[in-house]
Design a protein around this motif. Structure first.
Motif, PDB file in Angstrom:
ATOM      1  N   VAL A  41       0.826  -1.207   0.000  1.00  0.00           N
ATOM      2  CA  VAL A  41       0.000   0.000   0.000  1.00  0.00           C
ATOM      3  C   VAL A  41       0.865   1.264   0.000  1.00  0.00           C
ATOM      4  CG1 VAL A  41      -0.301   0.419   2.506  1.00  0.00           C
ATOM      5  CG2 VAL A  41      -2.170   0.908   0.899  1.00  0.00           C
ATOM      6  N   ARG A  42       2.059   1.182   0.553  1.00  0.00           N
ATOM      7  CA  ARG A  42       2.950   2.348   0.521  1.00  0.00           C
ATOM      8  C   ARG A  42       3.392   2.629  -0.914  1.00  0.00           C
ATOM      9  NH1 ARG A  42       6.798   1.662   5.937  1.00  0.00           N
ATOM     10  NH2 ARG A  42       5.112   0.987   7.333  1.00  0.00           N
ATOM     11  N   GLU A  43       3.694   1.571  -1.666  1.00  0.00           N
ATOM     12  CA  GLU A  43       4.055   1.749  -3.075  1.00  0.00           C
ATOM     13  C   GLU A  43       2.854   2.191  -3.889  1.00  0.00           C
ATOM     14  OE1 GLU A  43       7.036   1.667  -4.545  1.00  0.00           O
ATOM     15  OE2 GLU A  43       7.806   1.519  -2.498  1.00  0.00           O
ATOM     16  N   TRP A  44       1.709   1.638  -3.583  1.00  0.00           N
ATOM     17  CA  TRP A  44       0.463   2.021  -4.266  1.00  0.00           C
ATOM     18  C   TRP A  44       0.189   3.514  -4.087  1.00  0.00           C
ATOM     19  CZ3 TRP A  44      -4.185   3.823  -2.136  1.00  0.00           C
ATOM     20  CH2 TRP A  44      -5.311   3.787  -2.965  1.00  0.00           C
ATOM     21  N   ALA A  45       0.381   4.015  -2.879  1.00  0.00           N
ATOM     22  CA  ALA A  45       0.145   5.436  -2.608  1.00  0.00           C
ATOM     23  C   ALA A  45       1.110   6.318  -3.397  1.00  0.00           C
ATOM     24  CB  ALA A  45       0.281   5.717  -1.112  1.00  0.00           C
ATOM     25  N   VAL A  46       2.354   5.890  -3.525  1.00  0.00           N
ATOM     26  CA  VAL A  46       3.325   6.639  -4.322  1.00  0.00           C
ATOM     27  C   VAL A  46       2.937   6.610  -5.798  1.00  0.00           C
ATOM     28  CG1 VAL A  46       5.721   6.695  -5.113  1.00  0.00           C
ATOM     29  CG2 VAL A  46       5.216   6.285  -2.691  1.00  0.00           C
ATOM     30  N   THR A  47       2.554   5.447  -6.296  1.00  0.00           N
ATOM     31  CA  THR A  47       2.192   5.289  -7.709  1.00  0.00           C
ATOM     32  C   THR A  47       1.059   6.229  -8.105  1.00  0.00           C
ATOM     33  OG1 THR A  47       2.879   2.970  -7.720  1.00  0.00           O
ATOM     34  CG2 THR A  47       1.333   3.649  -9.426  1.00  0.00           C
ATOM     35  N   PHE A  48       0.089   6.397  -7.238  1.00  0.00           N
ATOM     36  CA  PHE A  48      -1.060   7.242  -7.545  1.00  0.00           C
ATOM     37  C   PHE A  48      -0.873   8.696  -7.107  1.00  0.00           C
ATOM     38  CE2 PHE A  48      -2.944   3.191  -8.341  1.00  0.00           C
ATOM     39  CZ  PHE A  48      -3.871   3.450  -9.342  1.00  0.00           C
ATOM     40  N   GLY A  49       0.336   9.058  -6.700  1.00  0.00           N
ATOM     41  CA  GLY A  49       0.597  10.447  -6.351  1.00  0.00           C
ATOM     42  C   GLY A  49      -0.076  10.900  -5.078  1.00  0.00           C
ATOM     43  N   LEU A  50      -0.313   9.972  -4.158  1.00  0.00           N
ATOM     44  CA  LEU A  50      -0.988  10.309  -2.910  1.00  0.00           C
ATOM     45  C   LEU A  50      -0.022  10.734  -1.817  1.00  0.00           C
ATOM     46  CD1 LEU A  50      -3.502   7.316  -2.825  1.00  0.00           C
ATOM     47  CD2 LEU A  50      -3.870   9.610  -3.746  1.00  0.00           C
ATOM     48  N   THR A  51       1.226  10.319  -1.948  1.00  0.00           N
ATOM     49  CA  THR A  51       2.267  10.723  -1.000  1.00  0.00           C
ATOM     50  C   THR A  51       3.476  11.149  -1.823  1.00  0.00           C
ATOM     51  OG1 THR A  51       2.959   8.396  -0.833  1.00  0.00           O
ATOM     52  CG2 THR A  51       1.494   9.223   0.876  1.00  0.00           C
ATOM     53  N   ARG A  52       3.625  12.438  -2.019  1.00  0.00           N
ATOM     54  CA  ARG A  52       4.652  12.940  -2.935  1.00  0.00           C
ATOM     55  C   ARG A  52       5.959  13.274  -2.227  1.00  0.00           C
ATOM     56  NH1 ARG A  52       0.131  17.096  -5.148  1.00  0.00           N
ATOM     57  NH2 ARG A  52      -1.235  15.549  -6.128  1.00  0.00           N
ATOM     58  N   SER A  53       5.863  13.847  -1.048  1.00  0.00           N
ATOM     59  CA  SER A  53       7.066  14.253  -0.328  1.00  0.00           C
ATOM     60  C   SER A  53       7.517  13.149   0.613  1.00  0.00           C
ATOM     61  CB  SER A  53       6.796  15.525   0.480  1.00  0.00           C
ATOM     62  OG  SER A  53       5.858  15.258   1.515  1.00  0.00           O
ATOM     63  N   LYS A  54       8.763  13.231   1.035  1.00  0.00           N
ATOM     64  CA  LYS A  54       9.280  12.235   1.976  1.00  0.00           C
ATOM     65  C   LYS A  54       8.519  12.278   3.292  1.00  0.00           C
ATOM     66  CE  LYS A  54      13.488  10.546   4.224  1.00  0.00           C
ATOM     67  NZ  LYS A  54      12.810  10.393   5.531  1.00  0.00           N
ATOM     68  N   VAL A  55       8.192  13.488   3.762  1.00  0.00           N
ATOM     69  CA  VAL A  55       7.490  13.598   5.039  1.00  0.00           C
ATOM     70  C   VAL A  55       6.092  13.006   4.926  1.00  0.00           C
ATOM     71  CG1 VAL A  55       6.587  15.936   4.617  1.00  0.00           C
ATOM     72  CG2 VAL A  55       6.943  15.137   6.962  1.00  0.00           C
ATOM     73  N   ALA A  56       5.451  13.159   3.768  1.00  0.00           N
ATOM     74  CA  ALA A  56       4.125  12.564   3.580  1.00  0.00           C
ATOM     75  C   ALA A  56       4.216  11.044   3.519  1.00  0.00           C
ATOM     76  CB  ALA A  56       3.480  13.105   2.314  1.00  0.00           C
ATOM     77  N   ARG A  57       5.246  10.541   2.838  1.00  0.00           N
ATOM     78  CA  ARG A  57       5.425   9.086   2.760  1.00  0.00           C
ATOM     79  C   ARG A  57       5.724   8.499   4.132  1.00  0.00           C
ATOM     80  NH1 ARG A  57       8.062  10.751  -1.976  1.00  0.00           N
ATOM     81  NH2 ARG A  57      10.134  10.597  -0.998  1.00  0.00           N
ATOM     82  N   ASP A  58       6.565   9.195   4.897  1.00  0.00           N
ATOM     83  CA  ASP A  58       6.898   8.712   6.242  1.00  0.00           C
ATOM     84  C   ASP A  58       5.657   8.696   7.141  1.00  0.00           C
ATOM     85  OD1 ASP A  58       9.508   8.401   5.460  1.00  0.00           O
ATOM     86  OD2 ASP A  58      10.242  10.207   6.464  1.00  0.00           O
ATOM     87  N   ARG A  59       4.889   9.760   7.075  1.00  0.00           N
ATOM     88  CA  ARG A  59       3.677   9.846   7.891  1.00  0.00           C
ATOM     89  C   ARG A  59       2.698   8.737   7.524  1.00  0.00           C
ATOM     90  NH1 ARG A  59       0.792  11.672  12.407  1.00  0.00           N
ATOM     91  NH2 ARG A  59      -1.406  11.691  11.844  1.00  0.00           N
ATOM     92  N   PHE A  60       2.477   8.528   6.219  1.00  0.00           N
ATOM     93  CA  PHE A  60       1.553   7.493   5.772  1.00  0.00           C
ATOM     94  C   PHE A  60       2.024   6.126   6.241  1.00  0.00           C
ATOM     95  CE2 PHE A  60      -0.045   4.494   2.520  1.00  0.00           C
ATOM     96  CZ  PHE A  60      -1.408   4.727   2.658  1.00  0.00           C
ATOM     97  N   GLY A  61       3.324   5.885   6.145  1.00  0.00           N
ATOM     98  CA  GLY A  61       3.856   4.610   6.590  1.00  0.00           C
ATOM     99  C   GLY A  61       3.664   4.384   8.079  1.00  0.00           C
ATOM    100  N   LYS A  62       3.873   5.421   8.870  1.00  0.00           N
ATOM    101  CA  LYS A  62       3.773   5.277  10.324  1.00  0.00           C
ATOM    102  C   LYS A  62       2.328   5.092  10.804  1.00  0.00           C
ATOM    103  CE  LYS A  62       7.990   7.867  11.394  1.00  0.00           C
ATOM    104  NZ  LYS A  62       8.552   9.123  11.937  1.00  0.00           N
ATOM    105  N   THR A  63       1.354   5.547  10.009  1.00  0.00           N
ATOM    106  CA  THR A  63      -0.036   5.329  10.418  1.00  0.00           C
ATOM    107  C   THR A  63      -0.432   3.865  10.270  1.00  0.00           C
ATOM    108  OG1 THR A  63      -0.864   5.913   8.221  1.00  0.00           O
ATOM    109  CG2 THR A  63      -0.752   7.680   9.849  1.00  0.00           C
ATOM    110  N   ALA A  64       0.293   3.128   9.432  1.00  0.00           N
ATOM    111  CA  ALA A  64       0.161   1.662   9.351  1.00  0.00           C
ATOM    112  C   ALA A  64      -1.226   1.205   8.915  1.00  0.00           C
ATOM    113  CB  ALA A  64       0.545   1.026  10.686  1.00  0.00           C
ATOM    114  N   ALA A  65      -1.606   1.606   7.714  1.00  0.00           N
ATOM    115  CA  ALA A  65      -2.885   1.153   7.160  1.00  0.00           C
ATOM    116  C   ALA A  65      -2.908  -0.360   7.013  1.00  0.00           C
ATOM    117  CB  ALA A  65      -3.121   1.821   5.798  1.00  0.00           C
ATOM    118  N   GLY A  66      -1.774  -0.938   6.645  1.00  0.00           N
ATOM    119  CA  GLY A  66      -1.704  -2.385   6.502  1.00  0.00           C
ATOM    120  C   GLY A  66      -1.885  -3.109   7.820  1.00  0.00           C
ATOM    121  N   ALA A  67      -1.324  -2.555   8.877  1.00  0.00           N
ATOM    122  CA  ALA A  67      -1.474  -3.170  10.196  1.00  0.00           C
ATOM    123  C   ALA A  67      -2.926  -3.167  10.645  1.00  0.00           C
ATOM    124  CB  ALA A  67      -0.602  -2.438  11.219  1.00  0.00           C
TER     125      ALA A  67
END
Length: 364
Positions: A41-67
């Motif tokens: 899902v982290r790669e999916w979010a990048v592919t669709f332009g949902l997390t563009r910056s590093k801080v956005a990607r880090d935040r999305f990862g830490k919220t742990a949608a997969g968990a």
């Protein structure tokens, strides 16, 4: 859980642990595909332009949608279905942040304008304008046509294409209605924020279920388990009772864990805050009232579950019903388990919002 069990619990995290005990002594089950779904899902979010910056990607990862998905959809029969459900959870996280934590969600007309393309997708969900993939086909990323849309629109279409081929016409219509209810709940919240209004309890409770997107999320229990309910069983009164009790437990548990964060953002759509306003009590008293309400709804769910297990739904329906009811329990327990670990509910982590990117008004 009796009143003595929940007496004098003042801390939100302690309260969550106490409520988990009411749901069972065993840890919530976790899908074996949780780790791969989180990475996917982290790669999916990048592919669709949902997390563009590093801080956005880090935040999305830490919220742990997969968990979260791995717990609440632990009945998933394969990795592909869990990934699709995880994308739905991740998508909800991102659009909720746009509406709940940014300035957009405080202006009703602006919210209506920004949600217009999402409302249009409901027509695709009911099959009136849908272009679905062949069974088994999966898009690897946004097509040229979709890439010109808003990132959240493109991502939602991708999720829908993954779901639609596995759903009956009635089931799609139910999901579409619940999805529209979620968008309506978002508008209701924006109207209240714009007016500085705290809704009364009788209005808050049903609208909280819609705004929390719990109805369409529970619809996916049938999808992940590959156990669709017969159309007449899906609307059976006993299942509706159990589903509504589950919805309240999940939404109010969310309120219990997010009250500090929502106060920090000035958001009033929280059962603790609503009860404070309506009764004039202080936060510890309101917190206690919420704990008791959640405990009562857990008891309601348990009573409904026993009646469901004692009811003859017909041989071909029994397995689907049992899987669905187990899934409802996993949602309540797994959501609380995840909530005790994620940073998504951390008031301090959310302040400043450096991770919040505009996903509603600009494409890539």
């Amino acid at each position: 859980m009796n009143s003595g069990t929940v007496a004098n619990v003042r801390d939100e995290m302690q309260a969550a642990r106490t409520l988990l005990e009411a749901l069972g002594t065993d840890p919530s089950p976790v899908s074996v595909w949780t780790g791969p779904a989180e990475a996917w899902v982290r790669e999916w979010a990048v592919t669709f332009g949902l997390t563009r910056s590093k801080v956005a990607r880090d935040r999305f990862g830490k919220t742990a949608a997969g968990a979260l998905a791995g717990r609440v959809y632990s009945t998933a029969i394969d990795q592909d279905r869990l990934q699709t459900a995880t994308a739905w959870i991740g998508w909800l996280f991102l659009i909720d942040d746009q509406l709940d934590e940014g300035e957009t969600g405080r202006e009703l007309q602006l919210v209506r304008e920004r949600l217009r393309p999402f409302i249009a997708i409901a027509g695709e969900m009911t099959g009136r304008t849908a272009v679905r993939l062949e069974d088994g086909a999966r898009s690897a990323g946004p097509s040229r046509e979709l890439s010109s849309c808003l990132p959240l629109v493109s991502a939602l279409r991708d999720i829908w294409y993954r779901l639609a081929g596995r759903m009956t016409e009635h089931w799609r219509a139910v999901f579409a209605r619940h999805y529209l209810g979620y968008l309506s709940g978002c508008e209701w919240e924006a109207a209240n924020r714009g007016r500085g209004r705290i809704p009364p309890i009788h209005e808050f409770v049903p609208n909280r279920r819609h705004a929390g997107a719990i109805w369409p999320s529970l619809d996916l229990l049938e999808y992940v388990a590959d156990a669709p309910l017969p159309d007449d069983v899906r609307s059976h009164p006993l299942l509706l009772e159990a589903r509504t009790a589950c919805a309240d437990v999940v939404c109010w548990s969310d309120d219990l864990l997010t009250v500090a964060k929502e106060r920090a953002h000035g958001d009033v759509h929280n059962l603790v805050i609503v009860l404070e306003h309506q009764t004039g009590c202080d936060e510890p008293t309101a917190l206690q009232k919420v704990i008791e309400r959640i405990a009562s709804r857990i008891a309601d769910f348990d009573a409904s579950r026993q009646r469901i297990f004692a009811t003859d739904f017909g041989g071909h329906s029994r397995d689907a019903v049992d899987r669905y009811v187990h899934g409802l329990h996993h949602w309540m327990q797994g959501h609380l388990d995840w909530g005790l670990q994620t940073i998504r509910y951390d008031a301090e982590a959310a302040l400043g919002l450096p991770y919040l990117e505009d996903l509603l008004s600009a494409g890539e």
